[in-house]
Write a protein that holds these residues in place. Structure first.
Motif, PDB file in Angstrom:
ATOM      1  N   PRO A   1       5.200  -5.165  -3.030  1.00 21.22           N
ATOM      2  CA  PRO A   1       5.461  -5.749  -4.358  1.00 21.22           C
ATOM      3  C   PRO A   1       5.888  -4.676  -5.351  1.00 21.22           C
ATOM      4  CG  PRO A   1       3.363  -6.503  -3.449  1.00 21.22           C
ATOM      5  CD  PRO A   1       3.830  -5.365  -2.596  1.00 21.22           C
ATOM      6  N   THR A   2       6.601  -5.087  -6.366  1.00 18.36           N
ATOM      7  CA  THR A   2       7.151  -4.115  -7.309  1.00 18.36           C
ATOM      8  C   THR A   2       6.103  -3.560  -8.262  1.00 18.36           C
ATOM      9  OG1 THR A   2       7.776  -5.956  -8.746  1.00 18.36           O
ATOM     10  CG2 THR A   2       9.460  -5.103  -7.264  1.00 18.36           C
ATOM     11  N   THR A   3       5.006  -4.266  -8.488  1.00 17.96           N
ATOM     12  CA  THR A   3       4.037  -3.818  -9.493  1.00 17.96           C
ATOM     13  C   THR A   3       3.182  -2.651  -9.025  1.00 17.96           C
ATOM     14  OG1 THR A   3       3.991  -6.005 -10.490  1.00 17.96           O
ATOM     15  CG2 THR A   3       2.180  -4.536 -11.015  1.00 17.96           C
ATOM     16  N   PRO A   4       2.405  -2.788  -7.931  1.00 17.76           N
ATOM     17  CA  PRO A   4       1.545  -1.681  -7.534  1.00 17.76           C
ATOM     18  C   PRO A   4       2.290  -0.639  -6.724  1.00 17.76           C
ATOM     19  CG  PRO A   4       1.201  -3.502  -6.061  1.00 17.76           C
ATOM     20  CD  PRO A   4       2.214  -3.964  -7.067  1.00 17.76           C
ATOM     21  N   ALA A   5       1.642   0.492  -6.516  1.00 14.47           N
ATOM     22  CA  ALA A   5       2.256   1.585  -5.758  1.00 14.47           C
ATOM     23  C   ALA A   5       1.755   1.592  -4.325  1.00 14.47           C
ATOM     24  CB  ALA A   5       1.948   2.914  -6.437  1.00 14.47           C
ATOM     25  N   GLU A   6       1.448   0.425  -3.786  1.00  9.00           N
ATOM     26  CA  GLU A   6       1.020   0.351  -2.402  1.00  9.00           C
ATOM     27  C   GLU A   6       1.610  -0.901  -1.764  1.00  9.00           C
ATOM     28  OE1 GLU A   6      -2.306  -1.683  -4.756  1.00  9.00           O
ATOM     29  OE2 GLU A   6      -1.478   0.325  -4.833  1.00  9.00           O
ATOM     30  N   PHE A   7       1.658  -0.938  -0.429  1.00 10.43           N
ATOM     31  CA  PHE A   7       2.135  -2.131   0.232  1.00 10.43           C
ATOM     32  C   PHE A   7       0.949  -2.950   0.719  1.00 10.43           C
ATOM     33  CE2 PHE A   7       1.838   0.945   3.672  1.00 10.43           C
ATOM     34  CZ  PHE A   7       1.235   0.212   4.684  1.00 10.43           C
ATOM     35  N   ILE A   8       1.203  -4.220   0.962  1.00  8.34           N
ATOM     36  CA  ILE A   8       0.163  -5.162   1.322  1.00  8.34           C
ATOM     37  C   ILE A   8       0.550  -5.844   2.618  1.00  8.34           C
ATOM     38  CG2 ILE A   8      -0.967  -7.320   0.623  1.00  8.34           C
ATOM     39  CD1 ILE A   8      -0.563  -6.384  -2.279  1.00  8.34           C
ATOM     40  N   VAL A   9      -0.391  -5.927   3.555  1.00 12.55           N
ATOM     41  CA  VAL A   9      -0.173  -6.576   4.841  1.00 12.55           C
ATOM     42  C   VAL A   9      -1.007  -7.850   4.884  1.00 12.55           C
ATOM     43  CG1 VAL A   9      -0.355  -6.385   7.348  1.00 12.55           C
ATOM     44  CG2 VAL A   9       0.274  -4.381   5.980  1.00 12.55           C
ATOM     45  N   ILE A  10      -0.363  -8.948   5.229  1.00 10.44           N
ATOM     46  CA  ILE A  10      -1.057 -10.225   5.340  1.00 10.44           C
ATOM     47  C   ILE A  10      -0.698 -10.864   6.667  1.00 10.44           C
ATOM     48  CG2 ILE A  10      -1.197 -10.705   2.866  1.00 10.44           C
ATOM     49  CD1 ILE A  10       1.306 -12.332   3.074  1.00 10.44           C
ATOM     50  N   SER A  11      -1.555 -11.741   7.139  1.00  5.67           N
ATOM     51  CA  SER A  11      -1.300 -12.498   8.358  1.00  5.67           C
ATOM     52  C   SER A  11      -1.138 -13.964   8.004  1.00  5.67           C
ATOM     53  CB  SER A  11      -2.453 -12.333   9.350  1.00  5.67           C
ATOM     54  OG  SER A  11      -2.520 -11.017   9.841  1.00  5.67           O
ATOM     55  N   LEU A  12      -0.030 -14.547   8.443  1.00 10.23           N
ATOM     56  CA  LEU A  12       0.200 -15.958   8.256  1.00 10.23           C
ATOM     57  C   LEU A  12      -0.290 -16.667   9.504  1.00 10.23           C
ATOM     58  CD1 LEU A  12       3.311 -17.648   6.763  1.00 10.23           C
ATOM     59  CD2 LEU A  12       2.376 -18.479   8.918  1.00 10.23           C
ATOM     60  N   VAL A  13      -1.295 -17.522   9.353  1.00 12.60           N
ATOM     61  CA  VAL A  13      -1.921 -18.215  10.478  1.00 12.60           C
ATOM     62  C   VAL A  13      -1.590 -19.695  10.393  1.00 12.60           C
ATOM     63  CG1 VAL A  13      -4.080 -18.740  11.667  1.00 12.60           C
ATOM     64  CG2 VAL A  13      -3.801 -16.546  10.477  1.00 12.60           C
TER      65      VAL A  13
END
Length: 384
Positions: free
Chosen positions: A363-375
């Motif tokens: 995402p453009t806001t934070p300085a980290e990436f996010i991993v999610i699982s779509l189940v």
């Protein structure tokens, strides 16, 4: 190799024409439901009613409370274009003088569960009670509702107080991924007393979504129709209500020559990466898109052909988000990745009747990436 480990992530150029799209493949954002209690005489409708202009509220909801009416008016004044309103019968007794109780709030939340068109929840009538314990209990119910369904975000009002210790208590006790608190109350021309600001804030959310996108922090906007605030918050106050790497209270502040503005976009979440309103609402919108566009895959055989199809659809959607400026990176490979294969869908996963896709986004806001699982299973689509 993780694609986020490469070069620095820089937000791409943005097409204004693309960003003015509020509905992404059938998913409309910035649509709140206002839940309140009936007071006085007038009809109470058993189902949520869709409104597109303020006068509709006046015609339909003669039994609405003062706080609810002011919230809906504030929504339309600040750029909102459509909302839903639900009135539940008052449940006041001598032992419980507040018209909004756990029982009728629970009833109202059950009714709005089926609303697929909304992505915001506002309950200004919680503030009719003066008990801090009751306020926190009712707001926790709203947060739990939003977290359990995963497709909506709660806009919560602060307590009507000048005591920062109480506001911090509210911040510390109201914990949930899908919600944000706003302080203080606002003063408007049509009300003799200060009112909760959730309706005005919901209008800002809708306007921000329309002008930029759901990923933008709904902050630094002037609150229209607001004459003053019942509490002036300083820089020091703001810092005490927004501790580093934690849930915060978003301040509404008055600036000389700049007007009264929304000053903050922090959630009630304690989980790193979920502290920003724009990020959480982006994830919510992704889930709503997946539920809207990928529901039919439950009828397909859970094999490599399905995994390829699912990965392709998610990749196209994430690339659209990147093109709209919701994800940072010089190219799509730096902005996101999608993984749906035999590794994410082991035999044990398939035996459970599930298909799992892993999605990593920056995402453009934070300085980290996010991993999610779509189940995906027979009961629908969830993110883990």
């Amino acid at each position: 190799m993780n694609p986020f480990d490469s070069s620095p992530l820089i937000a791409p150029g943005v097409s204004l024409q693309a960003l003015r799209q509020v509905a992404w493949d059938g998913v409309t954002t910035g649509v709140p439901v206002f839940l309140g209690v009936a007071q006085g005489e007038g009809e109470t409708l058993p189902e949520p009613q869709r409104l597109t202009i303020w006068p509709e509220f006046l015609r339909r909801f003669g039994a609405a409370s003062h706080f609810l009416a002011q919230a809906v008016q504030g929504f339309f004044t600040n750029g909102g274009e459509q909302c839903y309103v639900l009135l539940v019968p008052a449940d006041a007794t001598p032992a419980s003088p507040s018209p909004l109780t756990m029982a009728n709030l629970h009833h109202g939340l059950q009714i709005i569960e089926a609303l697929e068109e909304i992505d915001l929840v506002c309950v200004p009538d919680i503030m009719q009670t003066r008990s801090l314990t009751a306020i926190l209990t009712l707001q926790a119910m709203v947060l739990e509702h939003c977290d359990q369904l995963g497709d909506r975000f709660a806009i919560l009002d602060s307590c009507d107080t000048a005591d920062l210790a109480i506001l911090n208590q509210q911040r510390q006790q109201l914990v949930g991924h899908n919600g944000a608190i706003y302080a203080p109350w606002v003063i408007v021309e049509s009300s003799p007393d200060p009112i909760p600001a959730c309706g005005h804030i919901a209008g800002v959310y809708a306007r921000s979504d329309r002008e930029v996108g759901v990923h933008r922090a709904p902050a630094n906007y002037i609150l229209e129709g607001v004459l003053d605030l019942n509490l002036s918050l300083s820089d020091h106050d703001w810092a005490s209500l927004n501790v580093k790497a934690g849930p915060g209270v978003n301040c509404i502040r008055s600036f000389r020559s700049r007007g009264i503005r929304v000053w903050g976009a922090r959630t009630t979440s304690t989980v790193p990466g979920w502290h920003y309103v724009g990020v959480r609402r982006l994830i919510i919108t992704m889930l709503r898109w997946a539920d809207h566009n990928l529901a039919e895959i439950v009828f397909e055989p859970n094999n490599s052909a399905l995994w390829i199809t699912l990965a392709r659809e998610l990749t196209v959607y994430c690339e659209t988000l990147w093109q709209q400026g919701a994800l940072q990176g010089n190219d799509p490979e730096a902005a996101f990745y999608v993984k749906c294969d035999a590794e994410t869908n082991s035999r044990s996963v398939r035996d459970l009747g599930q298909v799992v896709a892993e999605v990593g986004i920056a995402p453009t806001t934070p300085a980290e990436f996010i991993v999610i699982s779509l189940v995906h299973n027979s009961s629908g689509i969830t993110f883990a």
